[in-house]
Enzyme design. Structure first.
Site, PDB file in Angstrom:
ATOM      1  CB  SER A   1       6.480  -9.731   0.220  1.00 36.52           C
ATOM      2  OG  SER A   1       5.296  -9.020   0.425  1.00 36.52           O
TER       3      SER A   1
ATOM      4  CB  THR B   1      -5.315  -9.930   4.625  1.00 37.64           C
ATOM      5  OG1 THR B   1      -4.176 -10.382   5.349  1.00 37.64           O
ATOM      6  CG2 THR B   1      -5.680  -8.544   5.109  1.00 37.64           C
TER       7      THR B   1
ATOM      8  CG  HIS C   1      -0.487  -8.226  -5.180  1.00 37.33           C
ATOM      9  ND1 HIS C   1      -1.104  -9.461  -5.184  1.00 37.33           N
ATOM     10  CD2 HIS C   1       0.118  -8.097  -3.969  1.00 37.33           C
ATOM     11  CE1 HIS C   1      -0.868 -10.057  -4.032  1.00 37.33           C
ATOM     12  NE2 HIS C   1      -0.137  -9.253  -3.269  1.00 37.33           N
TER      13      HIS C   1
ATOM     14  CG  ASN D   1      -3.548 -12.163  -0.527  1.00 41.48           C
ATOM     15  OD1 ASN D   1      -3.463 -12.178  -1.759  1.00 41.48           O
ATOM     16  ND2 ASN D   1      -2.517 -11.905   0.254  1.00 41.48           N
TER      17      ASN D   1
ATOM     18  CB  SER E   1       4.144  -5.594   3.599  1.00 39.79           C
ATOM     19  OG  SER E   1       4.053  -6.253   2.374  1.00 39.79           O
TER      20      SER E   1
ATOM     21  CG  ASP F   1     -17.086  -0.756  13.330  1.00 43.49           C
ATOM     22  OD1 ASP F   1     -17.934  -1.431  12.708  1.00 43.49           O
ATOM     23  OD2 ASP F   1     -16.947   0.478  13.195  1.00 43.49           O
TER      24      ASP F   1
ATOM     25  CE  LYS G   1      -4.408   2.382   3.047  1.00 42.23           C
ATOM     26  NZ  LYS G   1      -3.740   2.128   4.305  1.00 42.23           N
TER      27      LYS G   1
ATOM     28  CD  GLU H   1       3.783 -18.018   0.470  1.00 37.28           C
ATOM     29  OE1 GLU H   1       4.537 -17.743   1.399  1.00 37.28           O
ATOM     30  OE2 GLU H   1       2.753 -18.721   0.637  1.00 37.28           O
TER      31      GLU H   1
ATOM     32  CB  CYS I   1       1.884 -12.061  -4.233  1.00 33.11           C
ATOM     33  SG  CYS I   1       1.494 -12.390  -2.521  1.00 33.11           S
TER      34      CYS I   1
HETATM   35  N1  COA Z   1     -14.107   1.611  10.278  1.00 34.93           N
HETATM   36  C1  COA Z   1     -13.423   1.900   9.141  1.00 34.93           C
HETATM   37  N2  COA Z   1     -12.062   1.749   9.047  1.00 34.93           N
HETATM   38  C2  COA Z   1     -11.403   1.314  10.133  1.00 34.93           C
HETATM   39  C3  COA Z   1     -12.068   1.015  11.344  1.00 34.93           C
HETATM   40  C4  COA Z   1     -13.479   1.185  11.392  1.00 34.93           C
HETATM   41  N3  COA Z   1     -14.173   0.916  12.489  1.00 34.93           N
HETATM   42  N4  COA Z   1     -11.140   0.596  12.227  1.00 34.93           N
HETATM   43  C5  COA Z   1      -9.936   0.639  11.611  1.00 34.93           C
HETATM   44  N5  COA Z   1     -10.096   1.072  10.345  1.00 34.93           N
HETATM   45  C6  COA Z   1      -9.058   1.254   9.317  1.00 34.93           C
HETATM   46  C7  COA Z   1      -7.781   1.839   9.861  1.00 34.93           C
HETATM   47  O1  COA Z   1      -7.884   3.252   9.986  1.00 34.93           O
HETATM   48  C8  COA Z   1      -6.801   1.410   8.791  1.00 34.93           C
HETATM   49  O2  COA Z   1      -6.906   2.280   7.682  1.00 34.93           O
HETATM   50  P1  COA Z   1      -5.607   2.973   7.054  1.00 34.93           P
HETATM   51  O3  COA Z   1      -4.844   1.832   6.402  1.00 34.93           O
HETATM   52  O4  COA Z   1      -6.139   3.942   6.080  1.00 34.93           O
HETATM   53  O5  COA Z   1      -4.823   3.569   8.171  1.00 34.93           O
HETATM   54  C9  COA Z   1      -7.338   0.029   8.358  1.00 34.93           C
HETATM   55  O6  COA Z   1      -8.679  -0.026   8.841  1.00 34.93           O
HETATM   56  C10 COA Z   1      -6.538  -1.148   8.925  1.00 34.93           C
HETATM   57  O7  COA Z   1      -6.545  -1.087  10.331  1.00 34.93           O
HETATM   58  P2  COA Z   1      -5.180  -1.093  11.178  1.00 34.93           P
HETATM   59  O8  COA Z   1      -5.549  -1.167  12.621  1.00 34.93           O
HETATM   60  O9  COA Z   1      -4.299   0.023  10.762  1.00 34.93           O
HETATM   61  O10 COA Z   1      -4.415  -2.381  10.684  1.00 34.93           O
HETATM   62  P3  COA Z   1      -4.260  -3.837  11.286  1.00 34.93           P
HETATM   63  O11 COA Z   1      -3.282  -3.805  12.381  1.00 34.93           O
HETATM   64  O12 COA Z   1      -5.569  -4.474  11.531  1.00 34.93           O
HETATM   65  O13 COA Z   1      -3.587  -4.592  10.013  1.00 34.93           O
HETATM   66  C11 COA Z   1      -3.023  -5.094   7.760  1.00 34.93           C
HETATM   67  C12 COA Z   1      -4.059  -4.423   8.691  1.00 34.93           C
HETATM   68  C13 COA Z   1      -3.566  -5.022   6.334  1.00 34.93           C
HETATM   69  C14 COA Z   1      -1.703  -4.366   7.866  1.00 34.93           C
HETATM   70  C15 COA Z   1      -2.881  -6.594   8.180  1.00 34.93           C
HETATM   71  O14 COA Z   1      -4.097  -7.242   7.976  1.00 34.93           O
HETATM   72  C16 COA Z   1      -1.778  -7.328   7.439  1.00 34.93           C
HETATM   73  O15 COA Z   1      -0.615  -7.252   7.783  1.00 34.93           O
HETATM   74  N6  COA Z   1      -2.154  -8.108   6.391  1.00 34.93           N
HETATM   75  C17 COA Z   1      -1.195  -8.793   5.553  1.00 34.93           C
HETATM   76  C18 COA Z   1      -0.763  -7.897   4.425  1.00 34.93           C
HETATM   77  C19 COA Z   1       0.106  -8.653   3.450  1.00 34.93           C
HETATM   78  O16 COA Z   1      -0.214  -9.762   3.144  1.00 34.93           O
HETATM   79  N7  COA Z   1       1.196  -8.059   2.986  1.00 34.93           N
HETATM   80  C20 COA Z   1       2.100  -8.768   2.109  1.00 34.93           C
HETATM   81  C21 COA Z   1       1.686  -8.908   0.708  1.00 34.93           C
HETATM   82  S1  COA Z   1       1.508  -7.422  -0.193  1.00 34.93           S
END
Ligand code: COA
Length: 388
Positions: A307, A154, A235, A274, A203, A31, A244, A81, A113
């Site tokens: 990080s 991301t 950030h 990002n 993270s 989706d 959040k 980075e 970052c």
């Molecule tokens: N409609 C609306 N929201 C939806 C959805 C839909 N159809 N399907 C999923 N979501 C929401 C989930 O509920 C979740 O929300 P929440 O965070 O409030 O729980 C969000 O979308 C993300 O989905 P989720 O399945 O939990 O995560 P993911 O496994 O796809 O990973 C990250 C998301 C951000 C953790 C991942 O992209 C990541 O690790 N990115 C790198 C982050 C990073 O760089 N960190 C280091 C520097 S700060």
């Protein structure tokens, strides 16, 4: 006497191609709202074979040099980075491409970052000691995660250049900071890897922990109260993280969260993705250039996170007449003039190796800007100015 120091010019650049997250969602059969709402991103900027952190940085800094000249600049601090050499600072290539004089110091900084914030603080300290000098701070990054990984949505790329001076015309950087560092493995990239290793959920959790700890330290050091801020810039590894963070900070401050005080800062990041060190600075530009109200005399609350992990909460006062010192029309044009790529084109761009293995290679001419990485010759990166 405390000398006012801060930012007198800020300019960004991002490549001319992107993949829409709708295209990525379609390919993965998920989706699209997961990305647009759940992660809060719309597009991922995709550099070409002949673009890297040096070319992005030079493109970002050029308008500042054109407008302000090089007079007084005695230091370049390059935060990244995704450095392109283990030894030489990427800023030295930029210094030459921009035609800056040789009598300046030039160094690269690293802490995921976060490092552009260290660069900015060091630059302010330097110009406080030598008010007739200026520092060019550049944050430039290409955020790449593995194809088909959870981090894939991301990714992104951009550079932000800033001219740090005494008596700044855009933002006065406050002298109070809240600091927090802890030794954790939430996101890291060993030397042999092109993409990072990341525990995304952990993270996000540690990011919020660092925000709270930095805020507490900022308060303990005599920082402004929560209601003293007109806007907050975070950030943004993805814009939902900023939402959040904004909710978490309000809870910590026992205040009601007003999302309108954080959303203007997310507009550009949603379009670019990002960009690690540049990300919070892009959020500042997005706030200054997209906020409905006049921010002159108002304070921005700034949270920088890298990080590994270091967090810093600090503040900036928006200077009267700041609107006259922005490059807003140029920035909007950069974003508007981009083109979307298909999923297959995205994979081809993602796989582009621009000299990482040292093989002699001429680079295909893809960059639309003035500067490009023309080739790798004998393990040397050859950057050119098309107009030279
Ligand atoms: N409609 C609306 N929201 C939806 C959805 C839909 N159809 N399907 C999923 N979501 C929401 C989930 O509920 C979740 O929300 P929440 O965070 O409030 O729980 C969000 O979308 C993300 O989905 P989720 O399945 O939990 O995560 P993911 O496994 O796809 O990973 C990250 C998301 C951000 C953790 C991942 O992209 C990541 O690790 N990115 C790198 C982050 C990073 O760089 N960190 C280091 C520097 S700060």
């Amino acid at each position: 006497m405390v000398i006012s120091t801060g930012i007198s010019a800020m300019s960004f650049f991002t490549p001319h191609r992107y993949i829409s997250l709708d295209t990525l969602a379609q390919h993965h059969g998920i989706d699209p709202a997961k990305f647009s709402r759940g992660i809060g991103q719309e597009k991922i900027a995709m550099p070409g074979h002949d673009e890297d952190v040096v070319t992005l940085a030079a493109e970002a800094a050029k308008p500042i040099i054109d407008q302000h000249g090089a007079d007084g600049i005695d230091t370049i601090l390059f935060a990244t980075e995704t450095g392109i050499d283990q030894s030489k600072s990427a800023g030295i290539y930029v210094q030459r491409l921009l035609g800056l004089p040789s009598n300046l110091r030039n160094v690269e900084l690293k802490q995921a970052c976060y490092s552009a914030t260290a660069a900015l603080q060091m630059a302010c300290a330097h110009v406080a000691r030598k008010p007739d000098r200026k520092v060019l701070v550049i944050a430039s990054d290409i955020a790449r995660y593995d194809l088909d990984s959870s981090g894939e949505a991301t990714q992104g790329a951009s550079a932000v250049a800033m001219l740090v001076t005494a008596d700044p015309t855009l933002l006065e950087i406050g002298t109070v900071s809240g600091l927090f560092t802890e030794d954790i493995m939430d996101f890291w990239r060993p030397n042999h890897r092109r993409t990072p290793l990341v525990d995304g959920k952990y993270s996000a959790l540690r990011y919020l922990g660092a925000l709270v700890e930095s805020w507490r330290d900022y308060q303990a050091n005599g920082g402004l109260p929560y209601d003293g801020f007109a806007q907050f810039c975070y950030h943004l590894p993805f814009s939902r993280m900023g939402e959040k963070a904004h909710l978490r900070l309000a809870k910590e401050a026992k205040a009601e969260a007003d999302m309108q005080a954080a959303l203007p800062g997310m507009i550009y990041n949603r379009q670019v993705g990002n960009s690690y060190t540049a990300s919070m600075y892009l959020a500042i530009l997005s706030t200054l250039e997209n906020s409905d109200s006049d921010l002159a005399g108002k304070f921005l609350g700034l949270f920088s996170y890298g990080s590994g992990a270091t967090g810093e909460f600090f503040d900036a006062k928006v200077v009267e007449g700041y609107q006259d010192h922005l490059f807003a029309p140029r920035h909007r044009k950069i974003l508007e003039d981009r083109t979307a790529v298909s999923y297959d084109e995205y994979v081809a761009l993602w796989q582009a190796r621009n000299g990482e293995d040292g093989t002699d290679t001429p680079m295909p001419d893809e960059a639309k800007g003035r500067y490009r990485l023309a080739s790798i010759d004998d393990n040397k990166r050859i950057y050119v100015d098309r107009t030279a």
